[in-house]
Design a protein around this motif. Structure first.
Motif, PDB file in Angstrom:
ATOM      1  N   GLY A 231      26.211  60.129  52.958  1.00  0.00           N
ATOM      2  CA  GLY A 231      26.209  60.521  54.358  1.00  0.00           C
ATOM      3  C   GLY A 231      27.179  61.632  54.655  1.00  0.00           C
ATOM      4  N   LEU A 232      27.453  61.799  55.946  1.00  0.00           N
ATOM      5  CA  LEU A 232      28.329  62.859  56.440  1.00  0.00           C
ATOM      6  C   LEU A 232      29.550  62.259  57.114  1.00  0.00           C
ATOM      7  N   HIS A 233      30.592  63.053  57.139  1.00  0.00           N
ATOM      8  CA  HIS A 233      31.859  62.594  57.704  1.00  0.00           C
ATOM      9  C   HIS A 233      32.401  63.659  58.650  1.00  0.00           C
ATOM     10  N   SER A 234      32.964  63.221  59.774  1.00  0.00           N
ATOM     11  CA  SER A 234      33.594  64.131  60.726  1.00  0.00           C
ATOM     12  C   SER A 234      34.880  63.506  61.238  1.00  0.00           C
ATOM     13  N   HIS A 235      35.926  64.321  61.330  1.00  0.00           N
ATOM     14  CA  HIS A 235      37.193  63.868  61.911  1.00  0.00           C
ATOM     15  C   HIS A 235      37.726  65.011  62.755  1.00  0.00           C
ATOM     16  N   ILE A 236      37.910  64.789  64.050  1.00  0.00           N
ATOM     17  CA  ILE A 236      38.217  65.902  64.949  1.00  0.00           C
ATOM     18  C   ILE A 236      39.690  66.036  65.301  1.00  0.00           C
ATOM     19  N   ALA A 255      22.598  66.236  64.024  1.00  0.00           N
ATOM     20  CA  ALA A 255      21.660  67.354  63.910  1.00  0.00           C
ATOM     21  C   ALA A 255      21.615  67.866  62.471  1.00  0.00           C
ATOM     22  N   LEU A 256      22.756  67.850  61.780  1.00  0.00           N
ATOM     23  CA  LEU A 256      22.765  68.225  60.368  1.00  0.00           C
ATOM     24  C   LEU A 256      22.027  67.185  59.528  1.00  0.00           C
ATOM     25  N   GLN A 257      22.200  65.907  59.876  1.00  0.00           N
ATOM     26  CA  GLN A 257      21.435  64.864  59.180  1.00  0.00           C
ATOM     27  C   GLN A 257      19.933  65.170  59.275  1.00  0.00           C
ATOM     28  N   ALA A 258      19.486  65.534  60.461  1.00  0.00           N
ATOM     29  CA  ALA A 258      18.063  65.839  60.650  1.00  0.00           C
ATOM     30  C   ALA A 258      17.660  67.086  59.859  1.00  0.00           C
ATOM     31  N   GLN A 259      18.541  68.075  59.813  1.00  0.00           N
ATOM     32  CA  GLN A 259      18.256  69.290  59.031  1.00  0.00           C
ATOM     33  C   GLN A 259      18.091  68.947  57.550  1.00  0.00           C
ATOM     34  N   ILE A 260      18.937  68.086  57.040  1.00  0.00           N
ATOM     35  CA  ILE A 260      18.846  67.678  55.629  1.00  0.00           C
ATOM     36  C   ILE A 260      17.545  66.912  55.386  1.00  0.00           C
ATOM     37  N   ARG A 261      17.198  66.049  56.315  1.00  0.00           N
ATOM     38  CA  ARG A 261      15.927  65.320  56.187  1.00  0.00           C
ATOM     39  C   ARG A 261      14.741  66.281  56.147  1.00  0.00           C
ATOM     40  N   ALA A 263      14.696  69.414  55.329  1.00  0.00           N
ATOM     41  CA  ALA A 263      14.696  70.328  54.190  1.00  0.00           C
ATOM     42  C   ALA A 263      14.483  69.627  52.855  1.00  0.00           C
ATOM     43  N   ARG A 264      14.963  68.367  52.726  1.00  0.00           N
ATOM     44  CA  ARG A 264      14.909  67.690  51.434  1.00  0.00           C
ATOM     45  C   ARG A 264      14.188  66.345  51.482  1.00  0.00           C
ATOM     46  N   GLY A 265      13.759  65.938  52.657  1.00  0.00           N
ATOM     47  CA  GLY A 265      13.042  64.673  52.769  1.00  0.00           C
ATOM     48  C   GLY A 265      13.910  63.449  52.559  1.00  0.00           C
ATOM     49  N   VAL A 266      15.209  63.576  52.804  1.00  0.00           N
ATOM     50  CA  VAL A 266      16.157  62.484  52.586  1.00  0.00           C
ATOM     51  C   VAL A 266      16.858  62.163  53.899  1.00  0.00           C
ATOM     52  N   GLU A 267      16.820  60.888  54.290  1.00  0.00           N
ATOM     53  CA  GLU A 267      17.610  60.435  55.442  1.00  0.00           C
ATOM     54  C   GLU A 267      18.879  59.772  54.916  1.00  0.00           C
TER      55      GLU A 267
END
Length: 461
Positions: A231-236, A255-261, A263-267
């Motif tokens: 997955g992805l990680h964010s710390h502000i 939104a990046l998660q959706a972009q990866i899905r 482009a690569r078919g992976v959630e």
């Protein structure tokens, strides 16, 4: 007016009123949100924690000392577990770490974040299951990454392309498939001090979202198929009270998660929104409860996932300061009291910037109270300073203390559990204080006081 409002003056006396509007009760009163939950004054006005008085603690363990209310620490762990029951709560070990605290974290069902080899070793030495450890850091060495892989650390948060290459090489050599998250720099203004805001673009952490590096990092990991991208990680940032920053961050990362899905078919199945939740150092601070944080974070994740047709990922958060910060106060002894031309009174204590650098480093505000007695004296505006050869050696910038404050008084500063002992130094060759844990009328040293012999042991001459 209630006690310790002065600790939040920030130079604005007009909005609080002069000292003559305050009463002795003001400086004796304890504002609950500033103190560990098991702190109160006993019948003669002495500060007490977990059934032990400040005087008794000072006599047995000396001053300065960090005093940890273990019951408070455990209750805050439970508050976060209750607020995020189906998600993972990672205690951010950088706030304060020692083996005793690791054991508390493990016993209370939390996970643990580390960011160096030393923190990782401490976690493993204390018995934290490796699969419940997350490994952060912007410049992890090959040795640190190898240790993490060999130990079976549950997830590694990758922070650069060089690190992806290093970890990929280690994984191939070991024949294993480490689980990783990509740290994303989302460009959110966290409304905190510049040095502890970590999501704007011009800083050292993570992969830029706006510049496309975050997507590129995720694609590289997926295409090479050596590491397991979870997955992805964010710390502000840190000491944040405005939750809107977390909401914007969640939208951008999802939104990046959706972009990866697309482009690569992976959630990707996981999402970590970091920590940085603020605590009350003065009465001007109004922190959110864990329940409030959970409600807001889950709401935005659920709504954004619905809008993007994404499955809701497994959420994790990383409170550190919010768990250990309020559970500790620092106990000092007053050494000198000096009136400076009627401007203010300087109260010097036997510690200072070597045990709490945050006031000098971040312009942080703290509160204070006399801990060894109550007083009938009128309040005076005081500045609590340390013993170091530095004009910026300030512990508490502005606080109303009783006019009869004198050498030998014990003084307590609340909210010192996070980033005080962990950032402590030996400036002026001053040994670092101990950490004393108190629970149910018993006290024990969990980090011993340094001695001058300890300092000389490293000086090989």
């Amino acid at each position: 007016m209630r006690a310790h409002e002065a600790g939040a003056l920030h130079g604005d006396l007009g909005s609080r009123g002069p000292a003559w509007l305050r009463t002795p009760d003001d400086v004796n009163h304890l504002v609950p949100q500033l103190w560990p939950r098991n702190v109160a004054r006993d019948a003669d006005g002495t500060l007490a924690v977990g059934g032990l008085t400040a005087r008794a603690l000072a006599e047995e363990f000396g001053t300065p000392a960090y005093v940890l209310d273990e019951g408070d620490l455990r209750s805050r762990c439970r508050d976060f577990r209750a607020a995020f029951p189906d998600q993972d709560v990672y205690y951010a070990g950088k706030a304060f770490l020692c083996r005793a605290v690791v054991r508390v974290i493990a016993e209370e069902g939390l996970h643990l974040d580390v960011c160096t080899g030393g923190e990782l070793r401490t976690a493993l030495a204390a018995g934290m299951p490796a699969e419940r450890i997350g490994f952060h850091g912007n410049n992890k060495s090959v040795a640190e990454l190898t240790r993490a892989v060999d130990a079976g650390v549950g997830r590694i948060i990758v922070d650069s392309f060089h690190e992806i290459d290093r970890l990929t090489g280690i994984a191939r050599e070991r024949g294993v498939r480490p689980k990783v998250l990509v740290r994303v720099t989302v460009g959110v203004e966290a409304h905190t001090h510049e040095f502890i805001a970590t999501a704007h673009e011009d800083q050292k952490f993570g992969f830029s979202l706006a510049g496309g590096a975050a997507a590129q990092a995720a694609f590289r990991i997926l295409d090479e198929d050596v590491l397991e991208l979870r997955g992805l990680h964010s710390h502000i940032g840190s000491q944040i009270f405005d939750a809107s920053g977390f909401e914007v961050s969640a939208r951008r990362v999802l939104a990046l998660q959706a972009q990866i899905r697309d482009a690569r078919g992976v959630e990707l199945p996981e999402l970590d929104l970091g920590g940085g939740f603020g605590i009350a150092y003065t009465t001007q601070d109004d922190p959110a409860t864990p329940q409030d944080l959970s409600k807001r974070l889950n709401k935005i994740v659920d709504s954004e996932c619905a809008a993007l047709s994404l499955a809701v990922p497994h959420l994790s958060v990383e409170p550190g300061r919010a768990i250990v910060g309020p559970a500790v106060f620092t106990l000092y002894e007053v050494g000198t009291v000096k009136d400076v031309d009627g401007i203010r009174t300087y109260v010097s204590v036997d510690g200072g910037m070597s045990d709490n650098i945050r006031t000098a480093l971040y312009d942080a505000s703290y509160s204070a109270t006399i801990a060894s007695r109550s007083s009938d004296a009128s309040p005076i505006l005081a500045r609590v300073v340390g013993k170091h050869c530095e004009s910026g050696d300030i512990v508490v910038k502005d606080e109303f203390l009783p006019a009869d404050v004198q050498p030998g008084d014990l003084l307590a500063v609340p909210g010192t559990g996070a980033y005080c002992r962990s950032m402590a130094s030996n400036y002026n060759h001053v040994p670092r204080p101990p950490v004393v844990a108190v629970r149910d009328g018993k006290a024990r040293v969990i980090v011993r006081r340094e001695t001058e012999d300890d300092l000389l042991a490293l000086d090989v001459g």
